[in-house]
Enzyme design. Sequence first.
Site, PDB file in Angstrom:
ATOM      1  CE1 TYR A 172      12.162  32.240   5.677  1.00  0.00           C
ATOM      2  CE2 TYR A 172      12.279  29.862   5.348  1.00  0.00           C
ATOM      3  CZ  TYR A 172      12.015  31.136   4.861  1.00  0.00           C
ATOM      4  OH  TYR A 172      11.611  31.284   3.554  1.00  0.00           O
ATOM      5  CE  LYS A 196      -0.434  -0.145   5.051  1.00  0.00           C
ATOM      6  NZ  LYS A 196      -1.353  -0.222   6.198  1.00  0.00           N
TER       7      LYS A 196
END
EC number: 5.1.1.1
Length: 387
Positions: A268, A49
Amino acid sequence: MPKSPFEIPPSDSFLNAPLRATIDLQALADNWRFMSRQSGKARAGAVVKADAYGLGIEDAGQTLYNAGARDFFVAVPPEGETLRIYAPDARIFVLSGLWEGMEDIFFDNDLVPVIASEEQLAFWMRTVAEHGDHPCAMHVDTGFNRLGLSMEDALYLASDVSRPASFSPVLLLSHLACADDPASPMNQKQLEAFRTIRAAFEGIEASLSASAGTFLDSDYHFDLTRPGISLYGAEAVNGVANPMKPVVKAEARIIQVRNAKAGETVSYGAACTLNRDSRLAIASVGYADGYLRNLSGHGVALRNTGLSGASGFIAGHKVPVVGRVTMDMTIFDVTDVPEKAVSAGDYIEVFGPNMPIDDVARNAGTIGYEMLTSLGLRYERHYLEAE
């Protein structure tokens, strides 16, 4: 002599890609064979999956089929439809079951729905009454409280004399909640519940264990195991050395190597202040590529692992992430790597044989599953073919 997987030449697009993932299909096949042996007398299936946990269901599915897998598990019907091309005579179970309007994809591709609720059960009985017999599986909840018929409903169904003869599951399954912790009493509790269900549906094959459960003792194996994460090289059991071969190496190209002075800040929020003159390698990988923001070296309050952030691997050295991981770029401190050993255009390993994926995941406060299934579309993939 068969060609070694390492003799398959990569494409020019791979050699020059900003991000690249090398996927060792021989290791994938070897891992399935390992789990097949670990399963003892039970057969080993294969869970593919989420696009085979991010590796590509086409290549992974065919490799696992060629290795010997004949029982596959997918999450949703389109995954099964794709897989059918590469696993022509395998049983393909769809874990999310069947809903109205999706009948054709199941019948046209010979997919086996895993019936997981009263609503699905009622619809499936109407469907087989109209279309004729078709195999299904039945999921029973033994304590996970996710999918599955309740114990009470399943036991009632087993004794219901009005149950249509056309409703004849080929597999009973349940899922362990705590198999990654072998000492958890939940494992024994669920095992006893599942034994009760199996006894009520005598003669039907049973499956309880995914990867972690397969490493519990043979009582948990029943007829069919469902290895998933272990096939792709990541850890299945907590606190135990991982016996699986690494399958994926993820690398990012260095865009620039720059010098920065002690006292300057990085990325940042100016969350990192350098305490020495440093060389910084800016690599083209970020959280848009599944390199999670929680892997940042500094300035991320969401991470509560007690760890200092992730590292990469280049020129024989582990190098730490500094500052915050951004959308498309991450900054690594390469000060301790010989200057001539790192240049713009080189590649840094963000996880792989030298940086185990589970170690990287722990630095983000997560698990290897999330790292694998978060591999972004910008990774150029190169498959090392299995023999």
